[in-house]
Write an enzyme that holds these catalytic residues in place. Sequence first.
Site: not given
Ligand code: FAD
Ligand code: NAI
Length: 465
Positions: A444, A271, A321, A273, A183-184, A37, A55, A203
């Site tokens: 309930h 927009i 996640a 990931r 979502v974000i 990592e 959260k 959007e």
């Molecule tokens: P990651 O969690 O991205 O972990 C990958 C790790 O690999 C990173 O720590 C990175 O530093 C490391 N890494 C990358 N390349 C290398 C390398 N070459 N060498 C060593 N280390 C490396 N999902 C949910 O289910 N519920 C939520 O509420 C939710 N909220 C979110 C809120 C935000 C703001 C964001 C950005 C995401 C959210 N997600 C949520 C999405 C969730 O965080 C991801 O789906 C999840 O973390 C993916 O897990 P992963 O293990 O695939 O990768």
């Molecule tokens: P997202 O894919 O959920 O939403 C991105 C939005 O941006 C889409 O609705 C798209 O149509 C719009 N968009 C794209 N280009 C645009 C532009 N130029 N102008 C205006 N709108 C535009 O992506 P987001 O919110 O960045 O989240 C990334 C990922 O992180 C999600 O896919 C989700 O899987 C994960 N995530 C999950 C959470 C949860 O489970 N509660 C919380 C936060 C993130």
Amino acid sequence: MADQTYDYDVLVIGAGPGGYVAAIRAAQLGLRTACVESRETLGGTCLNVGCIPSKAMLHASEYFDAAKNGAMAAMGIDVTPKLNLAKMHEQRKDAVEGLTKGVAFLFKKNKVDWLNGRATFEDAHTVSVEGKSYTAKNVVIATGSSVTPLPGVEIDQKVVVDSTGALELPKVPKKMVVIGGGVIGLELGSVWRRLGAEVTVVEFLDQLLPGMDMDVRKEAAKIFKKQGMTLKLGTKVTGVAVKGAKATLTLEPAKGGDAETLEADCVLVSIGRKPNTDGLGLEKIGLETNQRGQIETDHDFATKVDGVWAIGDVIPGPMLAHKAEDEGIAVAENIAGQTGIVNHDVIPSVVYTWPEIAGVGLTEEQAKEKGEVKTSKFPMLANSRAKTNHEPDGFVKVIADAKTDRVLGVWCIAAVAGTMIAEAAIAMEFGATSEDIAYTCHAHPTHSEAIKEAAMGVTGKPIHI
Ligand code: FAD
Ligand code: NAI
């Protein structure tokens, strides 16, 4: 099972919820395991800058909003809240610290070696980390994802921020523009709206939350508008000019038309990931990514290179996640010669806004493409617990196959939709019909009774509407 020709049986790259869970399960199964990592802490995006800190801010800001918007007063609690943003950030950091340290503890407990640094493939069984080479019989790529940039827009983490910057704003912006109504955008937009910002969500598509059921998307838009968010749907951002502490955005209707400008003192770019594969050296092992930059795997999470596996955000599927975690367990079990399976048809998704928005399985639109369906909707207003708790917004919708009655999808907007959806996922995993749910006794008064009532409505009649 251990093969002494290699330093490790399993070397996992990335310690997010996919990678750290894979490493722990591999070690539990008796495999000599390391996890590389590059961050200073374990837990990946999720624990450091994703699920957990978002959260923490959502939970705290929900209390602030309830005190400010009269929800507490409605229950006989008169308070005038005063925001202590520094303290709110402190509790966010505490949550992250506690949980990331927890993973480090679990690594020690399970004898997983943490190799701190960036990993690059030398060949399919050799990975270099900070100039040192390690060999492994199996390598799991769990490198996750990072923010998709908006072409021409520079993220300075001051005026123009991504999700990481938006978690840490030192003061509440007066005007915040969120680019992307996914979502974000909705979660972090909600945080800052509750704390006092005027929030506009721009959007590109005609509705928020792509991928969710259309009824849910439309209802969500109504609720967010009622809460004071301005929504500009069907609109794209074509430019962001920053001057000092102010940004001017240029917006255009997605289907063409006159441009307009919008001022903001904070712009959140959310927009989507993209998978992290840069610098991994995939070319050295002959592994190519698909058009979306993802690593393709088979059902067992094996890539086409022998001994190299991949899971989580870096492979196709929802970027969630819990999906990454389940794939982490499955890949470790497959490597150990067991049968690790993830049912990708039953992955719940939850948006942690107020109320929460959750779904599992097919949307009504997707289900109709596959055949005839029956649907039923039950409003939360008719659920005794939600009504008593002053939480009238939302509904539960059950979608079932018209012939077999098998449940194909469940969608909820409700205060605790994220918790309620687990029941639907279990039911679907066991192949339940709507009748099975309707005849299951639900406690309930609970919000979950709305799932039972919606299920009752598929083949018969609910009681409370
Ligand atoms: P990651 O969690 O991205 O972990 C990958 C790790 O690999 C990173 O720590 C990175 O530093 C490391 N890494 C990358 N390349 C290398 C390398 N070459 N060498 C060593 N280390 C490396 N999902 C949910 O289910 N519920 C939520 O509420 C939710 N909220 C979110 C809120 C935000 C703001 C964001 C950005 C995401 C959210 N997600 C949520 C999405 C969730 O965080 C991801 O789906 C999840 O973390 C993916 O897990 P992963 O293990 O695939 O990768
Ligand atoms: P997202 O894919 O959920 O939403 C991105 C939005 O941006 C889409 O609705 C798209 O149509 C719009 N968009 C794209 N280009 C645009 C532009 N130029 N102008 C205006 N709108 C535009 O992506 P987001 O919110 O960045 O989240 C990334 C990922 O992180 C999600 O896919 C989700 O899987 C994960 N995530 C999950 C959470 C949860 O489970 N509660 C919380 C936060 C993130």
